[in-house]
Design an enzyme around this catalytic site. Sequence first.
Site, PDB file in Angstrom:
ATOM      1  N   GLY A  76       1.466   3.933  -7.916  1.00  0.00           N
ATOM      2  CA  GLY A  76       2.448   2.841  -7.997  1.00  0.00           C
ATOM      3  C   GLY A  76       3.792   3.424  -8.378  1.00  0.00           C
ATOM      4  O   GLY A  76       4.410   3.020  -9.356  1.00  0.00           O
ATOM      5  N   ASN A 132      -2.355   2.232  -0.262  1.00  0.00           N
ATOM      6  CA  ASN A 132      -2.952   1.443  -1.335  1.00  0.00           C
ATOM      7  C   ASN A 132      -3.821   2.386  -2.171  1.00  0.00           C
ATOM      8  O   ASN A 132      -4.952   2.690  -1.802  1.00  0.00           O
ATOM      9  CB  ASN A 132      -3.787   0.320  -0.711  1.00  0.00           C
ATOM     10  CG  ASN A 132      -4.487  -0.529  -1.758  1.00  0.00           C
ATOM     11  OD1 ASN A 132      -4.466  -0.232  -2.955  1.00  0.00           O
ATOM     12  ND2 ASN A 132      -5.103  -1.614  -1.309  1.00  0.00           N
ATOM     13  N   ASP A 155       1.361  -3.220 -12.295  1.00  0.00           N
ATOM     14  CA  ASP A 155       1.477  -4.681 -12.200  1.00  0.00           C
ATOM     15  C   ASP A 155       0.492  -5.312 -13.176  1.00  0.00           C
ATOM     16  O   ASP A 155      -0.690  -4.958 -13.190  1.00  0.00           O
ATOM     17  CB  ASP A 155       1.166  -5.136 -10.768  1.00  0.00           C
ATOM     18  CG  ASP A 155       2.249  -4.682  -9.790  1.00  0.00           C
ATOM     19  OD1 ASP A 155       3.402  -4.508 -10.231  1.00  0.00           O
ATOM     20  OD2 ASP A 155       1.942  -4.500  -8.604  1.00  0.00           O
TER      21      ASP A 155
HETATM   22  C1  LIG Z   1       5.950  -2.652 -11.953  1.00  0.00           C
HETATM   23  S1  LIG Z   1       6.099  -1.488 -10.682  1.00  0.00           S
HETATM   24  C2  LIG Z   1       6.328   0.068 -11.552  1.00  0.00           C
HETATM   25  C3  LIG Z   1       6.910   1.123 -10.683  1.00  0.00           C
HETATM   26  C4  LIG Z   1       7.067   2.505 -11.345  1.00  0.00           C
HETATM   27  N1  LIG Z   1       5.793   3.047 -11.754  1.00  0.00           N
HETATM   28  C5  LIG Z   1       7.997   2.430 -12.518  1.00  0.00           C
HETATM   29  O1  LIG Z   1       7.539   2.524 -13.652  1.00  0.00           O
HETATM   30  O2  LIG Z   1       9.206   2.257 -12.286  1.00  0.00           O
HETATM   31  C6  LIG Z   1       4.407  -1.298 -10.082  1.00  0.00           C
HETATM   32  C7  LIG Z   1       4.397  -0.625  -8.725  1.00  0.00           C
HETATM   33  O3  LIG Z   1       3.058  -0.348  -8.345  1.00  0.00           O
HETATM   34  C8  LIG Z   1       2.930  -0.613  -6.957  1.00  0.00           C
HETATM   35  N2  LIG Z   1       1.506  -0.832  -6.686  1.00  0.00           N
HETATM   36  C9  LIG Z   1       0.750  -1.872  -7.105  1.00  0.00           C
HETATM   37  N3  LIG Z   1      -0.523  -1.738  -6.673  1.00  0.00           N
HETATM   38  C10 LIG Z   1      -0.564  -0.579  -5.961  1.00  0.00           C
HETATM   39  C11 LIG Z   1      -1.589   0.091  -5.245  1.00  0.00           C
HETATM   40  N4  LIG Z   1      -2.827  -0.421  -5.184  1.00  0.00           N
HETATM   41  N5  LIG Z   1      -1.287   1.252  -4.612  1.00  0.00           N
HETATM   42  C12 LIG Z   1      -0.036   1.765  -4.677  1.00  0.00           C
HETATM   43  N6  LIG Z   1       0.983   1.165  -5.324  1.00  0.00           N
HETATM   44  C13 LIG Z   1       0.728   0.012  -5.969  1.00  0.00           C
HETATM   45  C14 LIG Z   1       3.799  -1.837  -6.747  1.00  0.00           C
HETATM   46  O4  LIG Z   1       4.148  -2.034  -5.412  1.00  0.00           O
HETATM   47  C15 LIG Z   1       4.989  -1.497  -7.639  1.00  0.00           C
HETATM   48  O5  LIG Z   1       5.986  -0.789  -6.944  1.00  0.00           O
END
Ligand SMILES: C[S@@+](CC[C@H](N)C(=O)[O-])C[C@H]1O[C@@H](n2cnc3c(N)ncnc32)[C@H](O)[C@@H]1O
Length: 280
Positions: A76, A132, A155
């Site tokens: 993520g 994903n 998230d």
């Molecule tokens: C709240 S954001 C935090 C982003 C980054 N880690 C930061 O701290 O700035 C959570 C991120 O996780 C991504 N995400 C959620 N589920 C995911 C998954 N199953 N695979 C890859 N990315 C995912 C979302 O799209 C989002 O960009």
Amino acid sequence: MIPDHSGEDIQNRSTVSEEAENVSYVTSKRSGYVSRAHRNPLAIGGFRVPLGPPWVPWTELYPKIAHPQVRIVDVGSGYGGLLFYLATRVPTNHCLLGMEIRTAVWRLAQEKLLQQRALSRAYERVAFLHTNAQRYLWNYIDRASLDVLIFAYPDPHFKRKKHRQRIVSRMLLPLYGYLLRRGGRLYASTDVEALYEWMYDRLEECPLFECKCRLVERHGKSRFNPRMTEGPSIGQEADPLSLQFFANDLYAAAVRDWTDEGQRVSRMQGDKFLLVYEKR
Ligand SMILES: C[S@@+](CC[C@H](N)C(=O)[O-])C[C@H]1O[C@@H](n2cnc3c(N)ncnc32)[C@H](O)[C@@H]1O
């Protein structure tokens, strides 16, 4: 054109993957990119994935690295700020891989990466995958190959019926343990106390992991164990071992403070929670 390892041509993206996946509402705009707030990590499809690590097109991801060894994974990775921060600070034989599910967010990180690579060779060791991670991490990463696995501000999935979408879960932790080498570490940060407690409970009950650090920062003050239900109560002094670990560990401070989300929380003077667990 930017190579997209989900198998799509991003210039035609709006028709293929976003329809195929179970996506929710449009909420954020950044630098002209419209991004969807959430995609369902339990949804099947939308990504083309390799059969396993040997089938990953590593030369496309790291074109200037002869035998890339991915040792650090940011799950993520969002706009990629954490890996840009770490790239110049980790050993030069370590490759860093970010995984991001949202198309527009991944695309922005990828464009930033191309700009950074033009400035310094250090960024040749960084790559971002559009995938994903919850479903396909194991298609990319070998058993016991990781030093560091990062979940920075995942998230929170607040609603009870969505808890099964949380990325630190009873079902997934043994698999994360499978990817980490012995002594490798899992880092998780959040600004949501309920999620912190959830992740803490899941990690404590998993015999593969041992706690190295847990920190709570409320408006700049660190405390040990903020849990209301058991253990030392709110206001207790910081756990010295956790503080010592935090002071000496590059990743702990980075995962808490140097991600895009971590910086946003700092600006808002929000609470921050950090957990670090080591693979036994
Ligand atoms: C709240 S954001 C935090 C982003 C980054 N880690 C930061 O701290 O700035 C959570 C991120 O996780 C991504 N995400 C959620 N589920 C995911 C998954 N199953 N695979 C890859 N990315 C995912 C979302 O799209 C989002 O960009």
